[in-house]
Design a protein around this motif. Structure first.
Motif, PDB file in Angstrom:
ATOM      1  N   UNK A  62       0.820  -1.207   0.000  1.00 51.29           N
ATOM      2  CA  UNK A  62       0.000   0.000   0.000  1.00 51.29           C
ATOM      3  C   UNK A  62       0.857   1.261   0.000  1.00 51.29           C
ATOM      4  N   UNK A  63       1.898   1.256   0.786  1.00 54.97           N
ATOM      5  CA  UNK A  63       2.750   2.445   0.815  1.00 54.97           C
ATOM      6  C   UNK A  63       3.545   2.575  -0.478  1.00 54.97           C
ATOM      7  N   UNK A  64       3.778   1.447  -1.110  1.00 55.19           N
ATOM      8  CA  UNK A  64       4.374   1.498  -2.435  1.00 55.19           C
ATOM      9  C   UNK A  64       3.460   2.233  -3.400  1.00 55.19           C
ATOM     10  N   UNK A  65       2.184   1.910  -3.342  1.00 56.06           N
ATOM     11  CA  UNK A  65       1.222   2.599  -4.206  1.00 56.06           C
ATOM     12  C   UNK A  65       1.181   4.079  -3.890  1.00 56.06           C
ATOM     13  N   UNK A  66       1.130   4.372  -2.614  1.00 52.52           N
ATOM     14  CA  UNK A  66       1.091   5.774  -2.199  1.00 52.52           C
ATOM     15  C   UNK A  66       2.315   6.521  -2.713  1.00 52.52           C
ATOM     16  N   UNK A  67       3.457   5.899  -2.551  1.00 55.78           N
ATOM     17  CA  UNK A  67       4.689   6.549  -3.004  1.00 55.78           C
ATOM     18  C   UNK A  67       4.667   6.770  -4.508  1.00 55.78           C
ATOM     19  N   UNK A  68       4.159   5.796  -5.241  1.00 58.66           N
ATOM     20  CA  UNK A  68       4.071   5.971  -6.685  1.00 58.66           C
ATOM     21  C   UNK A  68       3.209   7.184  -7.037  1.00 58.66           C
ATOM     22  N   UNK A  69       2.146   7.372  -6.287  1.00 62.64           N
ATOM     23  CA  UNK A  69       1.293   8.534  -6.526  1.00 62.64           C
ATOM     24  C   UNK A  69       2.042   9.827  -6.286  1.00 62.64           C
TER      25      UNK A  69
END
Lengths: 393, 393
Positions: free
Chosen positions: B76-83
Motif C-alpha cells: 500500500x505504501x508502495x502505491x502511495x509513493x508511486x502517486x
DNA sequence: AACCATGATGGAATCGTTTCCATGGAATCG
DNA sequence: CGATTCCATGGAAACGATTCCATCATGGTT
C-alpha cells in the motif's frame, strides 16, 4: 517564535569566535579544548544545525544519493529500496527517489533532475542502456547498478537469432576477474522478441558513435553493480523442474530480465524452443497478456519459470483463468521471494534473491566510492521449494 | 571532456550580457526579444542547466518535498509513493524519501534530516504524535498527512478503558465543517492495548507544555491531510459481514489504525467485545502473533476485519496454520486492495482505498500550499467482494 | 637571547544563483 | 520640445557554509 534558524555566524558571535573556528570545531578540525567546548555549548544552546545548503554549494555537490527504481508497487523493489534507505539512514544521508516505470525516457529525465540537484551518487535499477547512462557517467556521477545491468542494444546483425551456443561464457572464471560486468551479462537481451519498446532514441543516437562503436558495444559502461546470482538461481530451478520430469519448460520474462533469460537458455541447453521464451513489458496488464498467451499457444508446456514476481502473479492469474491447476497441470517457479508467495495456494516455489541486501550493499558501494574503487558484488540466490511444482503427469 | 558544468556566468559572458539578464530570461522575467533569443540560444548551445544549489541557497529553501512512509515493503505504501512520485515528476520536483518503520524516533530523526536539507514540504504517513510533528511545524514546514493522522497521546486518565460511547462523533457534519481533522479522528487509539510503544520522549517533553497543554491535547496539530474514508469502508464491511450472519467479528489493527478501529467500534455498536479488538506493531512477526493469538484465544469468532494488508496476510497465514478454512471457518475482510489479494484462494474480499490517488493528491496539496490554504481531502473506499467471506455456519 | 616551528585563530574568498537598485535610453505625453 | 515614465540592463549584495592564508602567540631549540 517564528525566528529563523541560527546560522554559523550567530554561533560565532555568541561564542566570541570567528566563523572559521566554529566550522572547524563542528567538522572535526583542530581547535583548543577551551574553544571547542565553548563553541559546542553555544551551538547546542542555540539549537544550531548547519544548513546543508551552504555546505553543498561550497563543495559543489549535494550529499546523499539518488535511487532510481522501475516501480515501487513491485514488492521486490520495495525491499530493495528499504535496504538502500537503511544504509542511508545509518550514514545520515538523504535519498532522492525516482520511479522510472521501466521507461528509458523517464529514466533520462530523472537523471537530469538529479544532475540539476547536483546529486552525484546514484543507485539505479537501470531501464535504459548506454544512451541513457553515458551522459550521467560523463557528468561525473558515481553510479551503482542494482538488480540488473543496462540492456545492451542488440547488434545490427540479424537480431532474431542469437544463437546462445556461440557465447563462450562457459564457467567464466578469468573473465570475471578481468571484467566482472561483462562476464555476468554474457548474452544480450534478444530485443527482437520483446515488447519492451520505447527505446526509440537508441537507433538514431548510435549513428554518431563512429569507429569506437564496436568496442563500446562490447563494453558500454564501466559501472559497479550489485546483483543476485541469477545464473545459479535459474539453473537450480530448471534442474529442479527437470528432476520432476518436466521437459517443456517456459520462461516468462520482463524488462531487465536479460541475464535471467540467458541463464535459462543455458540451463535448458542447446535446442531452445523459442516459443517457450516470452517477454512482457513492465505493466501488469502486459504480464497477464503474455502469460495467458503463452498458456494458450503452447498447451503442451508443463512448467513455467517467471523472471519476476509481477510475472509470477500474472502466471497464477492466467493459469486460474484458463482452468489450469497448479501444480497438477502446470508447475510454477517465480523469481523473487515476496511475502505473499506463501499466501497463494499452493504456496509458490520461488527463487529468492535478497532484495534488501542488494539495496544495502549498493548503498554501501556508492557511499564508499572515492575511498576505494568499488567492485561489483554478486549475492546468492536460493530456491525455496513450496508447493507450486509437482511431477509431470 | 571532463569540463565542469557551465554556470550562469559562462552563459552571460558568451551571450555578452550580464548574469542578471540571463537569470531573468531563464526564469521568465522581462527581457527584450532579441536578448532573450540570444541568451536562450547560448544556453542551449552550452548545455547550461541552472544549478539547484545556488538557487536553493539564495531562496533559503530546497525545492521538492520529503516523503515519509512507514515501510516500502508494504504494497500500500508502495502505491502511495508511486502517486507522490507521479505528481512530483509532473512538477519536475525531487522527492526525498524516508522510511520510518512506524517508529516515532526514526521519524523525528528523518524530520531533522529534512530540516537540515531545508526541505520545507513534507508528505507523511505519521507515526509519532504532536511531540514529533510540533517541532517540524514550528520550523515552518508545510506538512500534509496521508493515509492517517498522528496518534494522539492517550489522556492520563485510565488508559485501559476508553468508553467509545462518550464520543459524540455521531454523524459529524458541523464539526467537520469547523475542524475537519479532529472530526475525522474522533477516537484516540487505545494505547493501553497496543504494543506500539517506543514513544519514550513524550512523557518528558510534555512536562514543559504548561497551561496550554490541555488545549494542545485536544487539537494538537493543524495540518491538512489526505485520507481514505475509513469510516464508511469499515462500516460497509461490518454490515456486509452482519448480513452474512456474523455476530462475533474481530478487528485486527496495527499502528496508525486508530480511526479504523474507532469506525469498527462504532459499526459493531455499543457493547464491544474488547477481546475481539487486537493490535499488533508494524512488523510481520507481530502481525502474525497477534492474528494467531486472536484465533486461538477466541475460537468462537467467525469473521475478522484487518486494518491493513500486512495484517491481512498474517491472518491468512495464521488461519491456515491453525487449520481454519477461509471462508468456511472464518470470514476475512482485509483493508487495502493489493494485487496479490486476488491470488489468494479464495481471493480476498477487501476494502479498497486508492493508495495512488492518496499520494497524488497529497503531493498536489503540498505543492499548492502557499497559493491556497490546503484543506483536507477524503477519498472514497470501496468494498470489493471476492471469495473470503461466507455465511456463518 | 634570538629564532624557528607549531598550533590556534579570524578574515576573506568562494561556490552559483536570485534580486535589489541604479542607470541609461527610448517612447509617450503635455 | 521638454519632462516624465517605462523598460531593458548590468553591477553588486545577499544566501550559509568551507577553506585558504596570514597572523599571532607559545614553547622549544640553538
Amino acid at each position: 517564535m517564528e525566528s529563523r534558524r541560527a546560522t554559523i555566524k550567530d554561533v560565532a558571535e555568541a561564542a566570541g569566535v570567528g566563523v572559521a573556528t566554529v566550522s572547524r570545531v563542528l567538522s572535526g578540525g583542530s581547535a583548543s579544548p577551551r574553544t571547542r567546548e565553548r563553541v559546542l555549548a553555544v551551538a547546542a544552546q542555540l539549537d544550531y544545525r548547519p544548513s546543508a545548503l551552504g555546505r553543498n554549494l561550497r563543495q559543489r555537490r549535494t550529499g546523499g544519493m539518488g535511487l532510481l527504481v522501475p516501480d515501487l508497487t513491485d514488492t521486490f523493489y520495495g525491499q530493495l529500496a528499504e535496504g538502500v534507505l537503511a544504509c542511508a539512514r545509518s550514514a545520515g544521508e538523504p535519498v532522492v527517489l525516482g520511479s522510472t516505470g521501466d521507461d528509458p525516457e523517464q529514466e533520462a529525465e530523472l537523471i537530469g533532475m538529479l544532475l540539476e540537484q547536483s546529486v552525484d551518487r546514484v543507485i539505479a535499477v537501470p531501464s535504459g542502456g548506454a544512451d541513457t547512462w553515458g551522459p550521467a557517467l560523463k557528468a561525473g556521477m558515481t553510479i551503482v547498478f542494482a538488480d540488473r545491468l543496462p540492456a545492451e542494444p542488440a547488434p545490427d546483425t540479424s537480431p532474431a537469432r542469437n544463437d546462445p551456443a556461440d557465447d563462450p561464457t562457459g564457467d567464466m572464471p578469468e573473465r570475471a576477474a578481468v571484467a566482472d560486468l561483462m562476464a555476468l551479462d554474457g548474452v544480450p537481451l534478444p530485443e527482437g522478441r520483446t515488447g519492451s519498446g520505447g527505446r526509440t532514441a537508441s537507433g538514431g543516437r548510435t549513428a554518431s558513435g563512429g569507429a569506437r562503436e564496436g568496442a563500446a558495444r562490447t563494453r558500454p559502461l564501466d559501472v559497479p553493480a550489485v546483483l543476485a546470482d541469477d545464473r545459479t538461481g535459474i539453473r537450480t530451478a530448471v534442474r529442479y523442474l527437470r528432476g520432476l520430469g518436466h521437459r517443456r519448460i517456459a520462461f516468462l520474462g520482463g524488462p531487465g530480465h536479460g541475464r535471467r533469460v540467458a541463464a535459462f537458455r543455458e540451463a535448458v541447453g542447446a535446442p531452445v524452443d523459442e516459443e517457450l521464451v516470452v517477454f512482457a513489458t513492465g505493466s501488469r496488464d502486459s504480464a497477464y497478456a503474455a502469460a495467458s498467451g503463452l498458456f494458450q499457444s503452447r498447451p503442451d508446456l508443463t512448467a513455467v519459470v517467471t523472471g519476476g514476481n509481477v510475472l509470477g502473479e500474472a502466471a497464477v492469474l492466467a493459469a486460474r483463468e484458463l482452468d489450469l491447476r497448479v501444480p497438477r497441470d502446470v508447475s510454477l517457479v517465480m523469481y523473487d521471494d515476496v511475502p505473499w508467495a506463501e499466501l497463494c495456494s499452493p504456496p509458490l516455489t520461488v527463487i529468492a534473491q535478497p532484495g534488501r541486501d542488494i539495496g544495502y550493499r549498493a548503498a554501501e558501494l556508492v557511499l564508499r566510492a572515492g575511498t576505494r574503487r568499488p567492485r561489483s558484488v554478486v549475492l546468492p540466490t536460493e530456491l525455496i521449494v513450496r508447493g507450486s511444482c509437482g511431477p509431470r503427469y
